[in-house]
Structure formats: C-alpha cells, structure tokens
Design an enzyme around this catalytic site. Structure first.
Site, mmCIF file in Angstrom:
data_model
loop_
_atom_site.group_PDB
_atom_site.id
_atom_site.type_symbol
_atom_site.label_atom_id
_atom_site.label_comp_id
_atom_site.label_asym_id
_atom_site.label_seq_id
_atom_site.Cartn_x
_atom_site.Cartn_y
_atom_site.Cartn_z
ATOM 1 N N SER A 1 -0.811 -34.132 -13.673
ATOM 2 C CA SER A 1 0.307 -33.193 -13.724
ATOM 3 C C SER A 1 0.948 -33.108 -12.350
ATOM 4 C CB SER A 1 -0.183 -31.801 -14.136
ATOM 5 O OG SER A 1 0.822 -30.832 -13.933
ATOM 6 N N TYR B 1 -5.350 -24.768 -12.589
ATOM 7 C CA TYR B 1 -4.853 -25.978 -13.239
ATOM 8 C C TYR B 1 -4.498 -27.037 -12.208
ATOM 9 C CZ TYR B 1 -2.142 -28.930 -16.418
ATOM 10 O OH TYR B 1 -1.668 -30.001 -17.159
#
Length: 253
Positions: A151, A164
């Site tokens: 990501s 995250y």
C-alpha cells in the site's frame, strides 16, 4: 492495458479471494488458464468465485479453482496448506498474498492492543508464515512468481494510519529480502501498491469518498496480472498499479 499473460497449466494461490482485488485476480488468473487455489474466510464469496470460474470454463475450456476456506490467523492451517499443495501438485507457480485488514484509522495512542495485534497477525505474520509454507514449492516451479500486496500507506505514513502503514512497510521488507535471497533462482518476488480502489476496505478507510471516482478492482487486478507472467524478469521491486499503465521503482539499497 497490458494483455493478460498465458497462465495455462500454472498453479496459483490467491489469498483474500472472496472479494475485492483478490476475487478479481483469482477470476482473471483462471480465465488466463491457471488452476487457482482460492483462500478466504468467507465461504459464500469463494462459492460465488467458483461459479464464475466454472461458467468461464464452460465457455472457453480454461481455468479451474480449488476452494480453501481458511482464516489466516490460523497459522497452523497455513502450514498445512503448503503440505496439501505439495501432496496434490508437487509445486506452486504463483503466490498472490493479497489478504489484509485495515484495523482502525485513529491516533496511534488510541489504538487498542487487540486491534494492533490483529493487523500485524493478518498482514505481517500470516504473510511470513505463508512465504515459509510455499517458498519450497515456488522454487520447484520453472517460473515461480510471488506477488505481495502492499500500500502507498507504507511510504506516506499519514497521521492516524500507523498500524496499517507499519504492517505494509513490513510486508515490503519481507518481499525485498526474499527477492534478494532468491535473485539467482527462477523465482521472481515483487510487491505491488494497488492504489485507491473501489473496495470495502477503502470504504471503511474513507467513508465519505464517492466510490464512482475510484477504479474498479477488476481494473487493478488486470494491471497486477502481468507480474504472474512466466516471462517476467524483474524481482525485488515495488510496483504501483494504475489504470491503463504501470509505474515501477526500486527501493534504495
């Protein structure tokens, strides 16, 4: 858009295959001729995927699926998965480590320990366990390919995204180290940042965003598919999937 590679007779393992990007990667790999081992927690989503792959096979004669309902927090289950693949096929050609969880968008000091632990367990520890389980099988392939979903959060490290972002930075580090270990082998290992995509995770992260402004996961899946090609030569890279184009860069040594 890059044409889909020919994956005839390739064995592909895709995690998080019951929805979103994983679902469409699995479906498109099967359409390209692969036998897809589809792993996810949600049985209904896996069955829907299987129906789509069977319908495609009826039309074209290409692609099959084996469904594996598995929660990736079941670490021993991941270990058994590698053994089962070895017993049935004796190798693995493609790994797509796609499954992941967002956790919460919150100040780092407000994140509960159980939430942080789950993000790390699913996104990092399960990915490492999966790599450990299938690395010997990928080495037996004539063109093993591993694709780890990352990501942009791993690099932007934006406020409130700490768990995250940290988990995806760890995934990239695992992938780059693995790629360096296998650089002189036939195995190619790359990470990919799918970017903002019309998925349930994105809706959780940005509930006020108009999903119509985002690319559909099928578009992103089609852009990721070339990393599974037996013709691929690059390894140890982090790619960004963009509709209609690829951008790639090597992280600093």
């Amino acid at each position: 858009m890059t044409p889909a590679p020919d994956l005839s007779n390739r064995i592909a393992l895709v995690t998080g295959a019951s929805r979103g990007i994983g679902y469409h990667i699995a479906r498109q790999m099967a359409a390209a001729g692969a036998h897809v081992i589809a792993v996810a927690r949600t049985v209904g989503g896996l069955e829907e995927l299987d129906d789509e792959i069977k319908a495609e096979r009826a039309r074209t004669g290409r692609g099959e699926a084996t469904l594996v309902p598995l929660d990736l927090t079941d670490m021993q289950g991941i270990d058994r998965l590698g053994g089962a693949i070895n017993d049935r096929w004796g190798k693995l050609d493609i790994l797509v480590a796609n499954a992941g969880v967002l956790g919460v968008i919150a100040p780092i000091g407000h994140v509960e320990a159980k939430v942080f632990d789950k993000v790390m367990a699913v996104n990092v520890t399960a990915t490492w366990r999966l790599i450990r389980s299938v690395d010997p099988l990928l080495r037996l392939s004539d063109a093993g390919r591993a694709i780890l979903l990352s990501s942009g959060a791993a690099h932007s490290a934006r406020a409130f995204w700490a768990p995250y972002a940290a988990s995806k930075a760890a995934v990239e580090a695992l992938g780059r180290s693995w790629a360096d270990e296998t650089r002189n082998m036939k195995l190619r290992v790359n990470c990919v940042d799918p970017g903002r995509t019309r998925t349930a995770m994105r809706a959780q992260a940005a509930p006020g965003e108009d999903p119509a402004t985002l690319p559909h996961p099928s578009e992103i899946a089609a852009n990721i598919l070339p990393l599974a090609s037996p013709e691929l030569t690059e390894t140890g890279r982090i790619f960004q999937a963009k509709p209609q184009r690829w951008v790639s860069y090597r992280m600093p040594e």
